[in-house]
Design a protein around this motif. Sequence first.
Motif, PDB file in Angstrom:
ATOM      1  N   ALA A   1      31.974  52.355  41.440  1.00 23.05           N
ATOM      2  CA  ALA A   1      31.020  52.174  40.340  1.00 23.05           C
ATOM      3  C   ALA A   1      30.279  53.477  40.049  1.00 23.05           C
ATOM      4  CB  ALA A   1      30.035  51.049  40.687  1.00 23.05           C
TER       5      ALA A   1
ATOM      6  N   MET B   1      29.418  49.151  31.940  1.00 27.30           N
ATOM      7  CA  MET B   1      28.881  47.988  32.635  1.00 27.30           C
ATOM      8  C   MET B   1      29.988  46.988  32.991  1.00 27.30           C
ATOM      9  SD  MET B   1      26.009  45.504  30.987  1.00 27.30           S
ATOM     10  CE  MET B   1      27.118  44.669  29.832  1.00 27.30           C
ATOM     11  N   LEU B   2      30.893  46.737  32.039  1.00 29.74           N
ATOM     12  CA  LEU B   2      31.974  45.782  32.297  1.00 29.74           C
ATOM     13  C   LEU B   2      32.925  46.305  33.367  1.00 29.74           C
ATOM     14  CD1 LEU B   2      32.800  44.581  28.643  1.00 29.74           C
ATOM     15  CD2 LEU B   2      31.456  43.392  30.394  1.00 29.74           C
TER      16      LEU B   2
ATOM     17  N   GLU C   1      32.326  48.656  35.655  1.00 33.27           N
ATOM     18  CA  GLU C   1      31.649  48.742  36.951  1.00 33.27           C
ATOM     19  C   GLU C   1      31.518  47.358  37.592  1.00 33.27           C
ATOM     20  OE1 GLU C   1      27.991  51.054  36.587  1.00 33.27           O
ATOM     21  OE2 GLU C   1      29.063  52.599  35.447  1.00 33.27           O
ATOM     22  N   HIS C   2      31.248  46.345  36.770  1.00 32.73           N
ATOM     23  CA  HIS C   2      31.171  44.994  37.332  1.00 32.73           C
ATOM     24  C   HIS C   2      32.510  44.598  37.961  1.00 32.73           C
ATOM     25  CE1 HIS C   2      30.248  40.795  37.930  1.00 32.73           C
ATOM     26  NE2 HIS C   2      31.375  40.500  37.327  1.00 32.73           N
TER      27      HIS C   2
ATOM     28  N   ILE D   1      32.792  46.373  41.430  1.00 33.16           N
ATOM     29  CA  ILE D   1      31.958  45.914  42.552  1.00 33.16           C
ATOM     30  C   ILE D   1      32.194  44.446  42.904  1.00 33.16           C
ATOM     31  CG2 ILE D   1      30.128  47.595  42.056  1.00 33.16           C
ATOM     32  CD1 ILE D   1      28.438  45.190  41.072  1.00 33.16           C
TER      33      ILE D   1
END
Lengths: 330, 330, 330, 330, 330, 330
Positions: E224, E242-243, E245-246, E249
């Motif tokens: 991330a 954001m998408l 990285e989600h 993780i």
Amino acid sequence: MNFTPVGNGQSHEGYCLIKSVEKKLTAKGVPYLDLVLADNEGEISAKLWDYKETPGNSYVKFDFVKVRGSYVPFNDTMQFRVERIRHVLPEDGAVIEDYVPSACLPGKVMLEEIEKTVASFCDNELKLLVSKVIDEYREKLLYWPAAKNLHHAVRSGLLMHTLSILRLAKSVCEIYRFVNYDLLCAGAILHDIAKIDELSVSETGIAGEYTIKGNLLGHLVMGAVTIDKIGRENNISEETLMLVEHMLISHHGTPEFGAAKLPMFIEAELLSQLDLMDARLYEMHHAVSAVDEGTFTPRQWALENRNLYNHGKSGSDEVNLVDNTTTKED
Amino acid sequence: MNFTPVGNGQSHEGYCLIKSVEKKLTAKGVPYLDLVLADNEGEISAKLWDYKETPGNSYVKFDFVKVRGSYVPFNDTMQFRVERIRHVLPEDGAVIEDYVPSACLPGKVMLEEIEKTVASFCDNELKLLVSKVIDEYREKLLYWPAAKNLHHAVRSGLLMHTLSILRLAKSVCEIYRFVNYDLLCAGAILHDIAKIDELSVSETGIAGEYTIKGNLLGHLVMGAVTIDKIGRENNISEETLMLVEHMLISHHGTPEFGAAKLPMFIEAELLSQLDLMDARLYEMHHAVSAVDEGTFTPRQWALENRNLYNHGKSGSDEVNLVDNTTTKED
Amino acid sequence: MNFTPVGNGQSHEGYCLIKSVEKKLTAKGVPYLDLVLADNEGEISAKLWDYKETPGNSYVKFDFVKVRGSYVPFNDTMQFRVERIRHVLPEDGAVIEDYVPSACLPGKVMLEEIEKTVASFCDNELKLLVSKVIDEYREKLLYWPAAKNLHHAVRSGLLMHTLSILRLAKSVCEIYRFVNYDLLCAGAILHDIAKIDELSVSETGIAGEYTIKGNLLGHLVMGAVTIDKIGRENNISEETLMLVEHMLISHHGTPEFGAAKLPMFIEAELLSQLDLMDARLYEMHHAVSAVDEGTFTPRQWALENRNLYNHGKSGSDEVNLVDNTTTKED
Amino acid sequence: MNFTPVGNGQSHEGYCLIKSVEKKLTAKGVPYLDLVLADNEGEISAKLWDYKETPGNSYVKFDFVKVRGSYVPFNDTMQFRVERIRHVLPEDGAVIEDYVPSACLPGKVMLEEIEKTVASFCDNELKLLVSKVIDEYREKLLYWPAAKNLHHAVRSGLLMHTLSILRLAKSVCEIYRFVNYDLLCAGAILHDIAKIDELSVSETGIAGEYTIKGNLLGHLVMGAVTIDKIGRENNISEETLMLVEHMLISHHGTPEFGAAKLPMFIEAELLSQLDLMDARLYEMHHAVSAVDEGTFTPRQWALENRNLYNHGKSGSDEVNLVDNTTTKED
Amino acid sequence: MNFTPVGNGQSHEGYCLIKSVEKKLTAKGVPYLDLVLADNEGEISAKLWDYKETPGNSYVKFDFVKVRGSYVPFNDTMQFRVERIRHVLPEDGAVIEDYVPSACLPGKVMLEEIEKTVASFCDNELKLLVSKVIDEYREKLLYWPAAKNLHHAVRSGLLMHTLSILRLAKSVCEIYRFVNYDLLCAGAILHDIAKIDELSVSETGIAGEYTIKGNLLGHLVMGAVTIDKIGRENNISEETLMLVEHMLISHHGTPEFGAAKLPMFIEAELLSQLDLMDARLYEMHHAVSAVDEGTFTPRQWALENRNLYNHGKSGSDEVNLVDNTTTKED
Amino acid sequence: MNFTPVGNGQSHEGYCLIKSVEKKLTAKGVPYLDLVLADNEGEISAKLWDYKETPGNSYVKFDFVKVRGSYVPFNDTMQFRVERIRHVLPEDGAVIEDYVPSACLPGKVMLEEIEKTVASFCDNELKLLVSKVIDEYREKLLYWPAAKNLHHAVRSGLLMHTLSILRLAKSVCEIYRFVNYDLLCAGAILHDIAKIDELSVSETGIAGEYTIKGNLLGHLVMGAVTIDKIGRENNISEETLMLVEHMLISHHGTPEFGAAKLPMFIEAELLSQLDLMDARLYEMHHAVSAVDEGTFTPRQWALENRNLYNHGKSGSDEVNLVDNTTTKED
């Protein structure tokens, strides 16, 4: 409700399902029917005043009927005042699939695709076994849902779920050549077959309740018992039955989800993973579709209490195996 | 080893079981047998030098033999040098029960007590079903052990375990009159019957390994399939089969211990509790008996890692259903 | 409610318990009592209009009273309009056991059976210790319930639960002779004795709330402290106290159910299993009795969310130790 | 080993502890002692040849002795050949604290700090209760370790652990003024007091084994029983005893770590957190100190299998309450 | 070892990897090298006697060397006596892939297939982001393994694992059209990219150890952070980062397996399922291939202690993405 | 509500927060505002009849307003009939902290104490890093709450929580000198900093909802990403960033509470324990303060369902870091 205006437009007419029906008395003692009518667009509370029960004019839950009536305001919502009601007749040409939440493909089409796959098996024992089981359950298989709850369960849902897993199974076999195609496909086709004995379902394809036997034994063990019986009747070898029965009793993956054994060979493991994948995708798509882009769903109990995000970037809308009957609540 | 001195007392003679056998060569290339001999008192490493294999002089694991030989020191321990060896003959009058860890009552006596209970059933379906199953498995039932590990498993152990639970079941029915006696007793008698298909066991009553089917399906599901088959052959009603099959697939109590369903009626719950009680008592008595009064056992893996305390205040030593083959290590 | 018609039958009269009582004002400011009256058949909402409080005419929760009044419809249900009310007098000859859910045997009878067992102990220390503890708690022991919730707790329920376990314990000792009879029976009799300090209970035998000490220490630890105190006062040996105290603090079986230690010898393990067995049987019988034959109960929270099946094949209805106060809801 | 060379340096002499001792015979039948000698720097295998046992020349585990001898190579390591050995005499002036792993402060100093805190209590009941308990255990308290394993347990370790928690408790009270200082401090001082009855410890301050009572009841329940007894003898009120006993039986925080109740008021919760904090810090510091800067420790079983990182940036090395007896293995 | 005989066949010669190397002294003080040599067929202990270290004659772990020597018996096994050794030279034409366990396809070929997929993305941000990340790691990506353990980790294993998931992802998108193809494929390609910073790997493609940062942060969080950095440098929008990285993780599915968040949209859920599927298939195929048909593997620790069954009915043996370097132990 | 009587006392006037606001129509179609008004003493339902929306007369959630009106009974409770309403003006001199639940110290004072600590760091990298992060978030940090729920979250709650942990951290460092003061304090200050990006908060300091990014990434991972970015911009070394980022992603202690890694060095472990301690103390104090002395709270969901006991022996009431805004419900 997909009722259409008739006459001057005050009245509406259409086909629908009776979701619940109760005979009551007005304060003055006049009998009337308190109904909930439903189709695949929604449901509405309805009243049939001055009801006289006759053999031809008697209704039970899940009856498929034609109604005419008008919308009247009631408290904060609308109610439907029934003027005429009767059972649907063959000559109406109305098909139940159009009025209950249904799989996106007709049962026949899906079963055909499945049987074509069976026909292609190299393993003759598996080919015979699967065919015999399909024959035994053919009629119900065409419309049986895959679950009890209205939201997760649609007419022909069992075939829809089976076919999705079968398609996934075939893709996986192309990527990993060491997987036994016939065994995995047989498992995919048979894994939930005992749901037909586990659930009681009306001819509309809507599940009512679990049967007593369904509650006490469950479709995993019932599936193994059934395969064993049909297998022996058809002289399928002990070894083939053992492998197929193992796939059935282990396909929920872990004991906490009902598996009597952990999957112990590759095809059994794959079957349990593909089963989970199809179920999860259905539920997530269903939940996400019901909220606005850029927002989260409420906590999903069946998905470990997750709030799911609708990122608004879904793929193409073309027909695919997960139904799209969900409509955003507005 | 319960070998007795013969001749001048240098040699010893007795009956025993071959626990393992391997044909090897000495440094000079002369073949010999490397053996482990065992009886219900212990086991000893043994050698048979200058071995010539002949049809009548060939040995496999679990053979019941008569040996003569002498004890010779070897490293820190003793070894048995075999002078003569042969299979036990009927005319020897030696019975296997005396040489392998066995239940405290003969299989026949235990099965008789069980069948007397069956004969007393009021429910004719259950009486028929249980009788037919016993008939099917009668021969093996007489000597089958209840488990694979030598320490928990003894000749006729399956009957011993079954009878203990049956006796507990009867006591419980006297205290709680609402319990269905026939149903609970039928469950007690049948619950582990499929262990006969789950384990491979020699005629000595010592378990070898799990069968492939035992590993893939387990005795809970196999039991349900068997009951279903025998039940249908004897026209037992759907309802009776359903209740018995539920008791079988739920008798391990919780999914983590292999139950496909939680017990869902009183007799099923009781069966799973009595099964646990008998198993725990056997294991705890076994562990505690092996340590000195006033001390603790090592951690017992199968009992949640408990150290058990031997308080030295056991009840009477009279014959009872848990074997007392355990001897303190000294 | 077991009220009987009096006079012309418009009025009804009977004995009952006050389950709740509140003094309120009508819209016009006139005081009245808002009551819930209960007996072992059920409960009813009641009003006493124009209430004037006097020393002899004052009521609190759990008072045992005689009432006369009439049934009046209220909303969808019935209400009882109290015409006369007073405390039960000795000369009425009404006994509380007949009006609250009670054990199926009188407290005295049950205690007698327990004390006969104590008298038979060979171990004099245990005989002395148990006797002294019973003496200390004798009066309350006769009517104390075993739990707080109305449904699981009945007058003399603590003795009922104790006696059931004691009977089971004796049966087990007959089947497994190595179990120490005196130790197991002592544990059975003493295991819940500190519930008398853990719960606050009115003289009707109905539990109110947990005491502060009950909440903070619990009946397991409180039991150990009490045994230690009474034991020292009577010169019981360290070893005997240690064994008994261990049985008390471990009798819930596992830490998650409050055991401070896992049971570490056979009698402690047995005690925890028998305690669970009696509790489960009570709860399952209670739940199953409340639904129709051939149907399932709602999910039982205290039984791992199981739906229990009423197979309609209960054993004989003769008197036994689980109460049969449950009546089907209709 | 902190032995120093004597004479020409071939021989070494020093004080040490006997960690184990066994009398054996050489091949020729001559008796000798097989010893393990230990001090706070390490341990060494040792032999005393030609041993003649006499009343004044007899040794048991944990004896504090003076030895002279020489190092001789043995296999891949060194062994100590004992030439002279005798018990330490008062006139030697050797103090045991210098030869066994010990707390960084003398027991007396630590107990003084604790008693000064007690003297400052406002609550007279708590002041009296804690004083009486300290008086009862004073002598053993001065040298008792806090645990059984050599690595976590040092002479006076119990006081060291108690004092650390007490210091933390005082800091917390300064930051959160609503915490009851006297109650929390009383809990800190008394929480592990029953370890003195739970462990058997020689006068060297090294723990041997758990006592039988320690195993069966544990120091949490034993602590509550003891406080109750001493409390009643000194007329401490029910309420104060209840609060203190609750803190003792709940100080392990959760049932899985042995707490009989979850902490139910703020001081009880804090006590359990501070207890965990001191234990974890000790173990982590101990583990990290044993590996090189920039590397990880092996998995720490008692710390959820973590590999801990030595970042090489420890704070000041000044004396503090965690011992620094750990030496890097090189 | 794939060494081939040279000369009279007493000597053998070949290329291999140095798996471990240690400089030692003989009893007489002469230096020698104690080696373990390995290739994709196995490994062998080896000695190089009379070793003189020179700059050109110095070896470290994972060096790729050419050796000549002879097999000599040692204890129960064989050892290799090295006569000549040197580093592999370019002119040797030996390629490392042929001597270490490697993916079944060359890194270049696999990366090409991946980049072709990236080129087909409709979403320009994702296309740019994934390209930039590949560019950053291109060189190492070609040979990096996917894990540390020799058995699960092979040269180019990271690409192999990535490509399998990517292929599965594409199939899934064809079956479920609402899945976002670009997003799921981007997740598949990037999900394990930070393994390149988490593991330290020699140029042979064999993993050594976890890096310190790998241990402290893990490849999920590191991924991330890296995506965030590269994304910002290339002006990728907040939402896209954001998408992605989600997905990174959350790709281990549940907290217990290291996911910092549960997957919260469909593509994240799918990624975690496909990751698990490929890992499980690899491990199961690996384990099952090592035992005989009709038998079970030992308990597989990483697969919930399952014994897996080799049913001997694998699909075609044609090349596919799971390596087939496993050879049955004989 | 801290409204004060004005005029003849029929009307009341005061400052408050709009907790919710909705524009509705009366039955007659006249628009009115349906409001909930709140201050730190409680909240009340309110109506503004005959509402005409104008630019200067428009209200949204969390507006800080001055109102005048009168209390009118409504059902069983009171309602506030708004006569006048307007936004608070600077000249009113009303400060928001007096009307919303707030930390017991002003944000400025708390931040000052924190920055003084930073200034005292010996480690220049940590000093620089922490300062830069504070600078970046300074404005919001002053009033940001620590959580979303009104009860646990107050204006400046984030600073309050941070400062409490920082004070605890300093105490711990004094007691255990091997702890790295700078590292632990840096962790304490930064551990929740990303809550500023995780929650959306109005200027009143009351949290609204989680942001999308907050939901998908969480403040642990977001914190690591932020530290990495700010760290690189300020040339902080890899090693320092790695240690700080590890503390951030592990500070929830275990995976089930969201930690991406278990704490792997002493300061990380301490940080997670102190974080838990401050959170638990806040919640327990809050819950206990709301019930009478000598009674228990209802089950606390967030505290493992404990009933907490109010022993009525709280320490001094002087100002301390846990707010005392809780008022007993009467």
